[in-house]
Design a protein around this motif. Structure first.
Motif, PDB file in Angstrom:
ATOM      1  N   SER A  62       0.842  -1.178   0.000  1.00 34.26           N
ATOM      2  CA  SER A  62       0.000   0.000   0.000  1.00 34.26           C
ATOM      3  C   SER A  62       0.887   1.242   0.000  1.00 34.26           C
ATOM      4  O   SER A  62       2.110   1.163   0.158  1.00 34.26           O
ATOM      5  CB  SER A  62      -0.896  -0.003   1.235  1.00 34.26           C
ATOM      6  OG  SER A  62      -0.115  -0.089   2.412  1.00 34.26           O
ATOM      7  N   GLU A  63       0.288   2.410  -0.183  1.00 34.40           N
ATOM      8  CA  GLU A  63       1.056   3.650  -0.232  1.00 34.40           C
ATOM      9  C   GLU A  63       1.826   3.824   1.082  1.00 34.40           C
ATOM     10  O   GLU A  63       1.271   3.692   2.177  1.00 34.40           O
ATOM     11  CB  GLU A  63       0.115   4.834  -0.433  1.00 34.40           C
ATOM     12  CG  GLU A  63       0.848   6.164  -0.581  1.00 34.40           C
ATOM     13  CD  GLU A  63      -0.115   7.306  -0.859  1.00 34.40           C
ATOM     14  OE1 GLU A  63       0.341   8.464  -0.817  1.00 34.40           O
ATOM     15  OE2 GLU A  63      -1.304   7.031  -1.105  1.00 34.40           O
ATOM     16  N   GLY A  64       3.103   4.119   0.966  1.00 34.23           N
ATOM     17  CA  GLY A  64       3.928   4.298   2.159  1.00 34.23           C
ATOM     18  C   GLY A  64       4.288   3.012   2.861  1.00 34.23           C
ATOM     19  O   GLY A  64       4.657   3.024   4.035  1.00 34.23           O
ATOM     20  N   ALA A  65       4.177   1.882   2.179  1.00 34.29           N
ATOM     21  CA  ALA A  65       4.478   0.597   2.811  1.00 34.29           C
ATOM     22  C   ALA A  65       5.913   0.573   3.322  1.00 34.29           C
ATOM     23  O   ALA A  65       6.798   1.246   2.803  1.00 34.29           O
ATOM     24  CB  ALA A  65       4.251  -0.542   1.818  1.00 34.29           C
ATOM     25  N   ALA A  66       6.119  -0.239   4.346  1.00 32.95           N
ATOM     26  CA  ALA A  66       7.330  -0.133   5.142  1.00 32.95           C
ATOM     27  C   ALA A  66       8.385  -1.154   4.753  1.00 32.95           C
ATOM     28  O   ALA A  66       8.130  -2.127   4.042  1.00 32.95           O
ATOM     29  CB  ALA A  66       6.970  -0.313   6.609  1.00 32.95           C
ATOM     30  N   TRP A  67       9.574  -0.920   5.306  1.00 30.73           N
ATOM     31  CA  TRP A  67      10.640  -1.907   5.334  1.00 30.73           C
ATOM     32  C   TRP A  67      10.551  -2.566   6.701  1.00 30.73           C
ATOM     33  O   TRP A  67      10.659  -1.896   7.732  1.00 30.73           O
ATOM     34  CB  TRP A  67      11.990  -1.255   5.138  1.00 30.73           C
ATOM     35  CG  TRP A  67      12.133  -0.518   3.836  1.00 30.73           C
ATOM     36  CD1 TRP A  67      11.292  -0.530   2.771  1.00 30.73           C
ATOM     37  CD2 TRP A  67      13.217   0.358   3.489  1.00 30.73           C
ATOM     38  NE1 TRP A  67      11.772   0.271   1.762  1.00 30.73           N
ATOM     39  CE2 TRP A  67      12.956   0.833   2.178  1.00 30.73           C
ATOM     40  CE3 TRP A  67      14.362   0.778   4.132  1.00 30.73           C
ATOM     41  CZ2 TRP A  67      13.810   1.716   1.517  1.00 30.73           C
ATOM     42  CZ3 TRP A  67      15.218   1.650   3.482  1.00 30.73           C
ATOM     43  CH2 TRP A  67      14.941   2.109   2.179  1.00 30.73           C
ATOM     44  N   VAL A  68      10.361  -3.870   6.725  1.00 33.22           N
ATOM     45  CA  VAL A  68      10.001  -4.571   7.954  1.00 33.22           C
ATOM     46  C   VAL A  68      11.040  -5.636   8.281  1.00 33.22           C
ATOM     47  O   VAL A  68      11.410  -6.447   7.424  1.00 33.22           O
ATOM     48  CB  VAL A  68       8.601  -5.205   7.827  1.00 33.22           C
ATOM     49  CG1 VAL A  68       8.252  -6.005   9.073  1.00 33.22           C
ATOM     50  CG2 VAL A  68       7.554  -4.120   7.572  1.00 33.22           C
ATOM     51  N   LEU A  69      11.474  -5.638   9.541  1.00 36.93           N
ATOM     52  CA  LEU A  69      12.402  -6.644  10.063  1.00 36.93           C
ATOM     53  C   LEU A  69      11.750  -7.378  11.223  1.00 36.93           C
ATOM     54  O   LEU A  69      10.928  -6.801  11.946  1.00 36.93           O
ATOM     55  CB  LEU A  69      13.683  -5.991  10.612  1.00 36.93           C
ATOM     56  CG  LEU A  69      14.479  -5.018   9.760  1.00 36.93           C
ATOM     57  CD1 LEU A  69      15.622  -4.448  10.591  1.00 36.93           C
ATOM     58  CD2 LEU A  69      15.022  -5.723   8.542  1.00 36.93           C
ATOM     59  N   PRO A  70      12.133  -8.637  11.478  1.00 34.69           N
ATOM     60  CA  PRO A  70      11.722  -9.265  12.741  1.00 34.69           C
ATOM     61  C   PRO A  70      12.312  -8.505  13.929  1.00 34.69           C
ATOM     62  O   PRO A  70      13.394  -7.902  13.826  1.00 34.69           O
ATOM     63  CB  PRO A  70      12.329 -10.672  12.648  1.00 34.69           C
ATOM     64  CG  PRO A  70      12.609 -10.888  11.200  1.00 34.69           C
ATOM     65  CD  PRO A  70      12.942  -9.537  10.649  1.00 34.69           C
ATOM     66  N   GLY A  71      11.610  -8.532  15.051  1.00 40.42           N
ATOM     67  CA  GLY A  71      12.184  -7.952  16.264  1.00 40.42           C
ATOM     68  C   GLY A  71      13.452  -8.677  16.667  1.00 40.42           C
ATOM     69  O   GLY A  71      13.648  -9.859  16.375  1.00 40.42           O
ATOM     70  N   ILE A  72      14.335  -7.969  17.363  1.00 37.49           N
ATOM     71  CA  ILE A  72      15.646  -8.497  17.757  1.00 37.49           C
ATOM     72  C   ILE A  72      15.593  -8.950  19.215  1.00 37.49           C
ATOM     73  O   ILE A  72      15.007  -8.272  20.065  1.00 37.49           O
ATOM     74  CB  ILE A  72      16.737  -7.432  17.546  1.00 37.49           C
ATOM     75  CG1 ILE A  72      16.793  -7.045  16.061  1.00 37.49           C
ATOM     76  CG2 ILE A  72      18.094  -7.938  18.029  1.00 37.49           C
ATOM     77  CD1 ILE A  72      17.670  -5.840  15.777  1.00 37.49           C
ATOM     78  N   ALA A  73      16.203 -10.074  19.519  1.00 36.22           N
ATOM     79  CA  ALA A  73      16.241 -10.600  20.881  1.00 36.22           C
ATOM     80  C   ALA A  73      17.502 -10.133  21.592  1.00 36.22           C
ATOM     81  O   ALA A  73      18.601 -10.214  21.046  1.00 36.22           O
ATOM     82  CB  ALA A  73      16.195 -12.131  20.864  1.00 36.22           C
ATOM     83  N   ASN A  74      17.311  -9.662  22.812  1.00 31.24           N
ATOM     84  CA  ASN A  74      18.411  -9.308  23.705  1.00 31.24           C
ATOM     85  C   ASN A  74      18.639 -10.516  24.610  1.00 31.24           C
ATOM     86  O   ASN A  74      17.828 -10.803  25.499  1.00 31.24           O
ATOM     87  CB  ASN A  74      18.025  -8.072  24.519  1.00 31.24           C
ATOM     88  CG  ASN A  74      19.161  -7.530  25.358  1.00 31.24           C
ATOM     89  OD1 ASN A  74      20.040  -8.272  25.784  1.00 31.24           O
ATOM     90  ND2 ASN A  74      19.146  -6.234  25.610  1.00 31.24           N
ATOM     91  N   LEU A  75      19.734 -11.230  24.404  1.00 32.42           N
ATOM     92  CA  LEU A  75      19.932 -12.527  25.051  1.00 32.42           C
ATOM     93  C   LEU A  75      20.512 -12.447  26.453  1.00 32.42           C
ATOM     94  O   LEU A  75      20.625 -13.486  27.124  1.00 32.42           O
ATOM     95  CB  LEU A  75      20.844 -13.413  24.188  1.00 32.42           C
ATOM     96  CG  LEU A  75      20.370 -13.696  22.763  1.00 32.42           C
ATOM     97  CD1 LEU A  75      21.258 -14.746  22.123  1.00 32.42           C
ATOM     98  CD2 LEU A  75      18.913 -14.101  22.715  1.00 32.42           C
ATOM     99  N   HIS A  76      20.852 -11.225  26.926  1.00 37.05           N
ATOM    100  CA  HIS A  76      21.446 -11.168  28.268  1.00 37.05           C
ATOM    101  C   HIS A  76      21.242  -9.793  28.868  1.00 37.05           C
ATOM    102  O   HIS A  76      21.758  -8.795  28.359  1.00 37.05           O
ATOM    103  CB  HIS A  76      22.940 -11.493  28.204  1.00 37.05           C
ATOM    104  CG  HIS A  76      23.549 -11.720  29.557  1.00 37.05           C
ATOM    105  ND1 HIS A  76      23.130 -12.733  30.393  1.00 37.05           N
ATOM    106  CD2 HIS A  76      24.530 -11.073  30.230  1.00 37.05           C
ATOM    107  CE1 HIS A  76      23.838 -12.708  31.511  1.00 37.05           C
ATOM    108  NE2 HIS A  76      24.695 -11.697  31.440  1.00 37.05           N
TER     109      HIS A  76
END
Length: 447
Positions: free
Chosen positions: A37-51
């Motif tokens: 759609s108009e203005g569609a995003a660049w999308v990444l999975p969320g990042i895990a903080n392991l500690h």
């Protein structure tokens, strides 16, 4: 049900163009091609903080004056102990909430909380023995971050079996008390909270206690432990157990993909290969390891052995996955005198290699279905700010390198966890109220 249409969607193989997914009740129910759609995003999975040690966010920047000509982790630890003695459930909740807001705004959507402030400062249990753990759970729920809570078993003050010092008493449990706490906390689990365990370190957990606890765990329980962070730890382990720390652990425990070895900084080649064969993840905490003078993880050798790794912010002198990844690569450049050291076999891009590997370890280390978009995975994602200066003219070939290596301006516009929008235009929806409580808590802690 809602469908997200992305102009670019990050996958283990790189960007997928004009793609999206449908999510419902916090889970992805269908991955699909879609017209943006108009203005569609660049999308990444969320990042895990392991500690994470949440309480240490309150002392960031307060241990940078020399206390000894040979200052090290061990002198820093004395400062940390003094600060840890000031916390109660209310101040821990306020500090952890502020930290988790900062994590979410930076792109972390899951946190592994390595928690050892169990009791009151004098070592006596609170009336609710899980009060400090409950403060962390409440902070996660108040902010919306996904959590893997790791109550810590801490029994001894060194490899020689010495008793805990007065300042360590609030960390301590015997085996039965610890297993009771673990069972109690498991009753709190829901879709965004998983409970695992942490063995503080080999020096803090006697071998028999370790074996007893591991034998009682349900299958697939995440198990985390500090290991081989400091050279004196290696020396003591060799002297008193006849083997290097990782060498000893691999020979005495069924280390597998449920395990996360935190730091693992000081390894020989056999240990590098042994961790890789086991399937365990190494949690590399680059900024904290630099701050404490720990040393540099042997990344290139570990990659060549096929090892799995992720990142953690640990003491929170930085709360930025971008900085952890960038300085992981830069540290390797400084010692090898080469560039793009972290590149794997799938791409020639250092940035893409770093992001790929950090995401790939998330599910095994956290116990949550995170790090990749697939049917049944958690609906956790980041939307990049395409208007950020570092993305002017960005292509699919260079966008991730620009994200990681092109300056310090925040480039994350939105953050969603379990399908809920928590960050909009770079700001958490409860930022102001949580900061007000943090400010009051800091005045109490510093009084």
């Amino acid at each position: 049900m809602e469908t997200l249409h992305a102009e670019r969607l990050w996958t283990p193989g790189g960007w997928r163009i004009d793609a999206g997914f449908t999510h419902d009740a916090g889970r992805i129910v269908e991955c699909e091609g879609a017209q943006p759609s108009e203005g569609a995003a660049w999308v990444l999975p969320g990042i895990a903080n392991l500690h994470s040690h949440a309480f240490q966010r309150a002392m960031a920047g307060l241990a940078e004056r020399q206390t000894h000509p040979q200052d090290s982790f061990w002198t820093w630890r004395e400062t940390m102990y003094r600060f840890a003695a000031r916390f109660d459930p209310d101040t821990l909740h306020a500090v952890a909430s502020q930290l988790y807001v900062e994590m979410l705004e930076a792109g972390y959507t899951t946190v592994c909380e390595f928690h050892y402030l169990h009791h009151s400062p004098d070592g006596r249990p609170y009336a609710d023995r899980a009060a400090m753990s409950q403060a962390l759970i409440a902070a996660a729920r108040d902010t919306g971050i996904r959590m893997t809570l790791l109550p810590v078993l801490y029994m001894r003050g060194g490899f020689d079996g010495r008793a805990l010092t007065e300042r360590q008493q609030r960390f301590g449990h015997d085996v039965d008390q610890f297993l009771n706490l673990f069972d109690m906390l498991r009753g709190e689990e829901d879709d965004t909270l998983r409970v695992g365990i942490a063995l503080h370190s080999l020096r803090a957990v006697p071998p028999d206690a370790m074996k007893t606890v591991l034998a009682e765990l349900p299958p697939d329980t995440p198990v985390h432990t500090h290991i081989a962070e400091q050279l004196p730890e290696v020396v003591d382990c060799v002297a008193l157990r006849g083997a290097r720390p990782v060498e000893w652990l691999l020979a005495n425990a069924n280390v597998d993909r449920n395990w996360t070895l935190v730091h693992a900084t000081h390894l020989d080649q056999a240990e590098v290969e042994g961790i890789a064969r086991s399937g365990a993840t190494v949690a590399i905490c680059t900024t904290t390891e630099a701050n404490l003078g720990d040393g540099l993880f042997p990344l290139r050798a570990f990659l060549e052995a096929g090892g799995s790794w992720g990142i953690g912010s640990d003491s929170h002198i930085s709360v930025s996955p971008i900085e952890e990844l960038r300085w992981l690569e830069y540290g390797q450049r400084l010692v090898t005198h080469h560039r793009n050291v972290s590149v794997g076999t799938a791409t020639t891009s250092a940035g893409e290699s770093l992001l790929h590997d950090a995401l790939a370890s998330a599910e095994a280390s956290t116990g949550h279905a995170v790090g990749c978009f697939y049917n049944g995975a958690a609906a956790d994602w980041l939307m990049l700010d395409r208007d950020a200066p570092q993305f002017i003219g960005a292509t699919t070939e260079d966008a991730i390198d620009r994200l990681i290596f092109a300056g310090n301006r925040r480039a994350i516009r939105e953050v969603h966890v379990a399908g809920n929008k928590l960050v909009h235009e770079g700001r958490h929806r409860e930022r102001e109220a949580i900061f007000a409580r943090f400010k009051q808590a800091m005045h109490t802690l510093l009084a």
